[in-house]
Design a protein around this motif. Structure first.
Motif, mmCIF file in Angstrom:
data_model
loop_
_atom_site.group_PDB
_atom_site.id
_atom_site.type_symbol
_atom_site.label_atom_id
_atom_site.label_comp_id
_atom_site.label_asym_id
_atom_site.label_seq_id
_atom_site.Cartn_x
_atom_site.Cartn_y
_atom_site.Cartn_z
ATOM 1 N N ARG A 109 -12.197 7.008 1.509
ATOM 2 C CA ARG A 109 -12.523 7.189 0.113
ATOM 3 C C ARG A 109 -13.709 6.210 -0.067
ATOM 4 O O ARG A 109 -14.833 6.454 -1.200
ATOM 5 C CB ARG A 109 -11.192 6.548 -0.952
ATOM 6 C CG ARG A 109 -10.331 7.583 -1.361
ATOM 7 C CD ARG A 109 -9.192 7.290 -2.674
ATOM 8 N NE ARG A 109 -8.787 6.089 -1.903
ATOM 9 C CZ ARG A 109 -7.651 5.401 -1.647
ATOM 10 N NH1 ARG A 109 -7.117 6.457 -1.256
ATOM 11 N NH2 ARG A 109 -7.112 4.611 -1.390
ATOM 12 N N HIS A 110 -13.914 5.175 -0.168
ATOM 13 C CA HIS A 110 -15.130 4.659 0.467
ATOM 14 C C HIS A 110 -16.623 5.480 1.272
ATOM 15 O O HIS A 110 -17.888 5.573 0.357
ATOM 16 C CB HIS A 110 -15.043 3.051 0.545
ATOM 17 C CG HIS A 110 -15.771 2.073 1.141
ATOM 18 N ND1 HIS A 110 -16.772 1.865 0.080
ATOM 19 C CD2 HIS A 110 -16.940 1.778 1.947
ATOM 20 C CE1 HIS A 110 -17.825 0.804 0.327
ATOM 21 N NE2 HIS A 110 -18.300 1.459 1.395
ATOM 22 N N TRP A 111 -15.871 5.586 1.974
ATOM 23 C CA TRP A 111 -17.481 6.008 2.660
ATOM 24 C C TRP A 111 -18.323 7.808 1.989
ATOM 25 O O TRP A 111 -18.770 7.382 1.702
ATOM 26 C CB TRP A 111 -16.532 6.892 4.267
ATOM 27 C CG TRP A 111 -16.658 5.686 4.963
ATOM 28 C CD1 TRP A 111 -17.351 4.425 5.479
ATOM 29 C CD2 TRP A 111 -15.338 5.312 6.154
ATOM 30 N NE1 TRP A 111 -17.059 4.137 6.468
ATOM 31 C CE2 TRP A 111 -16.489 4.630 6.909
ATOM 32 C CE3 TRP A 111 -14.728 6.571 6.622
ATOM 33 C CZ2 TRP A 111 -15.370 4.114 7.742
ATOM 34 C CZ3 TRP A 111 -13.723 5.670 7.637
ATOM 35 C CH2 TRP A 111 -14.598 4.960 8.329
ATOM 36 N N ARG A 112 -16.792 8.129 1.350
ATOM 37 C CA ARG A 112 -17.058 9.474 0.443
ATOM 38 C C ARG A 112 -18.026 8.955 -0.924
ATOM 39 O O ARG A 112 -19.037 9.801 -1.234
ATOM 40 C CB ARG A 112 -16.009 10.315 0.150
ATOM 41 C CG ARG A 112 -15.623 11.208 1.374
ATOM 42 C CD ARG A 112 -14.161 12.364 1.385
ATOM 43 N NE ARG A 112 -13.497 12.787 2.213
ATOM 44 C CZ ARG A 112 -12.077 13.085 2.891
ATOM 45 N NH1 ARG A 112 -11.774 12.890 1.538
ATOM 46 N NH2 ARG A 112 -12.568 14.231 3.032
ATOM 47 N N ARG A 113 -17.380 8.229 -1.340
ATOM 48 C CA ARG A 113 -18.690 7.153 -2.645
ATOM 49 C C ARG A 113 -19.421 7.363 -2.023
ATOM 50 O O ARG A 113 -20.601 7.354 -2.680
ATOM 51 C CB ARG A 113 -17.413 6.413 -2.907
ATOM 52 C CG ARG A 113 -16.208 7.183 -4.001
ATOM 53 C CD ARG A 113 -15.886 5.716 -4.743
ATOM 54 N NE ARG A 113 -14.342 5.419 -4.562
ATOM 55 C CZ ARG A 113 -12.955 5.017 -4.134
ATOM 56 N NH1 ARG A 113 -13.615 3.689 -3.018
ATOM 57 N NH2 ARG A 113 -11.965 4.820 -4.300
ATOM 58 N N THR A 114 -19.491 6.769 -0.646
ATOM 59 C CA THR A 114 -21.113 6.276 -0.316
ATOM 60 C C THR A 114 -22.290 7.195 -0.065
ATOM 61 O O THR A 114 -23.285 7.374 0.634
ATOM 62 C CB THR A 114 -20.945 5.460 0.109
ATOM 63 O OG1 THR A 114 -20.529 5.059 1.143
ATOM 64 C CG2 THR A 114 -20.110 3.941 -0.257
ATOM 65 N N HIS A 162 -8.218 4.485 1.921
ATOM 66 C CA HIS A 162 -8.695 3.515 1.877
ATOM 67 C C HIS A 162 -10.077 3.720 1.972
ATOM 68 O O HIS A 162 -11.624 3.912 1.790
ATOM 69 C CB HIS A 162 -8.519 1.353 1.523
ATOM 70 C CG HIS A 162 -9.785 0.808 0.678
ATOM 71 N ND1 HIS A 162 -9.667 0.912 -0.471
ATOM 72 C CD2 HIS A 162 -10.239 0.094 1.748
ATOM 73 C CE1 HIS A 162 -10.465 -0.069 -0.663
ATOM 74 N NE2 HIS A 162 -11.230 -0.407 0.263
ATOM 75 N N ALA A 163 -10.614 3.450 2.865
ATOM 76 C CA ALA A 163 -11.884 3.505 4.123
ATOM 77 C C ALA A 163 -12.954 4.756 4.050
ATOM 78 O O ALA A 163 -13.986 4.973 3.640
ATOM 79 C CB ALA A 163 -11.307 3.199 5.917
ATOM 80 N N GLU A 223 -10.115 12.223 -7.587
ATOM 81 C CA GLU A 223 -11.243 11.279 -8.172
ATOM 82 C C GLU A 223 -12.185 12.732 -7.428
ATOM 83 O O GLU A 223 -12.068 13.358 -6.525
ATOM 84 C CB GLU A 223 -11.108 10.515 -6.789
ATOM 85 C CG GLU A 223 -12.277 9.785 -6.912
ATOM 86 C CD GLU A 223 -12.386 8.265 -6.118
ATOM 87 O OE1 GLU A 223 -13.571 7.800 -5.743
ATOM 88 O OE2 GLU A 223 -11.152 8.097 -5.910
ATOM 89 N N GLU A 278 0.831 -1.475 -0.300
ATOM 90 C CA GLU A 278 -0.173 0.441 0.085
ATOM 91 C C GLU A 278 0.803 1.211 -0.046
ATOM 92 O O GLU A 278 0.422 2.331 -0.659
ATOM 93 C CB GLU A 278 -0.997 0.521 0.985
ATOM 94 C CG GLU A 278 -2.037 -1.050 0.796
ATOM 95 C CD GLU A 278 -3.106 -1.299 2.374
ATOM 96 O OE1 GLU A 278 -2.659 -0.477 2.949
ATOM 97 O OE2 GLU A 278 -3.963 -1.837 2.352
ATOM 98 N N TRP A 282 -15.357 13.247 -5.347
ATOM 99 C CA TRP A 282 -16.912 12.808 -4.446
ATOM 100 C C TRP A 282 -18.061 13.473 -4.878
ATOM 101 O O TRP A 282 -18.735 14.617 -4.835
ATOM 102 C CB TRP A 282 -16.626 13.166 -2.999
ATOM 103 C CG TRP A 282 -14.960 12.435 -2.715
ATOM 104 C CD1 TRP A 282 -13.669 13.998 -1.883
ATOM 105 C CD2 TRP A 282 -13.917 11.795 -2.767
ATOM 106 N NE1 TRP A 282 -12.555 13.414 -2.390
ATOM 107 C CE2 TRP A 282 -12.693 11.963 -2.338
ATOM 108 C CE3 TRP A 282 -13.925 10.238 -3.431
ATOM 109 C CZ2 TRP A 282 -11.645 11.075 -2.388
ATOM 110 C CZ3 TRP A 282 -13.480 9.127 -3.016
ATOM 111 C CH2 TRP A 282 -12.056 9.296 -2.512
ATOM 112 N N TYR A 336 -5.660 4.895 6.168
ATOM 113 C CA TYR A 336 -6.846 5.378 6.446
ATOM 114 C C TYR A 336 -7.447 5.676 4.650
ATOM 115 O O TYR A 336 -8.724 6.238 4.984
ATOM 116 C CB TYR A 336 -6.548 6.331 6.887
ATOM 117 C CG TYR A 336 -5.590 6.241 8.653
ATOM 118 C CD1 TYR A 336 -7.121 5.314 9.534
ATOM 119 C CD2 TYR A 336 -4.622 6.835 9.117
ATOM 120 C CE1 TYR A 336 -6.888 4.856 10.505
ATOM 121 C CE2 TYR A 336 -5.021 5.937 10.724
ATOM 122 C CZ TYR A 336 -5.395 5.344 11.398
ATOM 123 O OH TYR A 336 -5.140 4.836 12.909
#
Length: 195
Positions: free
Chosen positions: A117-122, A114-115, A37, A23, A39, A112
């Motif tokens: 980015r995932h939360w922002r995408r959702t 990955h998490a 990216e 990573e 959001w 941190y």
């Protein structure tokens, strides 16, 4: 990584787990030309997430120097000078030997990112809380209180979910113990690997 990729990769693999090393190599070796990216706008019906990292979880830099990042700089991580530069004076607040004060930087992306980015995408709004993990938990709890109050200035009815990792969980607990106002703005807390 750019000057000596093989040596850098070997050093990181020796110091970190294979997944963490990959990573870090991926983040540090990423192309600067990669498009940013974008959001989606945060969804108002969702609580806003405040990420409180673990010990060593955010960058620290000395101000006023050209190459100021002390933690985490892969080129300096194994330097004997790093420990000295990270040391606080006996009061636990001031830098040792009158060194310039450290500036708290962003959370470590490889830990941190990955998490977040995932939360922002959702559709979640995510607010990383970077703090000087060398200082006391009480000191950091006061900073967390000020951070949350600043976020609430324009939106006094916002609800937060605290996502606290390791030492960050102790900071969150100290915040809740000291400031009763947490009941007005924190709807829940998630603790990961808290001692």
């Amino acid at each position: 990584l750019r000057r000596s990729p093989v040596a850098s990769h070997n050093m990181l693999r020796a110091a970190l787990s294979p997944q963490q090393a990959n990573e870090v190599i991926g983040v540090l070796g990423a192309s600067q030309d990669k498009p940013l990216e974008v959001w989606p706008s945060p969804r108002r019906e969702l609580p806003e997430i405040v990420v409180i990292p673990d010990f060593l979880g955010c960058h620290l830099s000395h101000t006023g120097t050209a190459l100021s990042r002390i933690w985490l700089d892969p080129q300096r991580i194994f330097s004997p000078d790093v420990a000295r530069r990270l040391t606080l004076d006996s009061d636990g607040v001031q830098e040792v030997d009158g060194m310039s004060p450290m500036t708290v930087g962003p959370l470590l992306r490889f830990k941190y990112g990955h998490a977040i980015r995932h939360w922002r995408r959702t559709g979640f709004a995510v607010h990383p809380f970077a703090y000087d993990w060398r200082k006391s938990v009480r000191h950091s709890a006061v900073r967390l209180h000020h951070h949350l109050e600043a976020l609430r200035l324009d939106r006094p009815h916002v609800n937060f979910v605290l996502v606290a990792h390791g030492l960050g969980g102790l900071v969150a607990a100290a915040y809740a113990a000291r400031f009763a106002t947490w009941r007005e703005c924190v709807s829940s807390a998630i603790f990961l690997g808290v001692p």
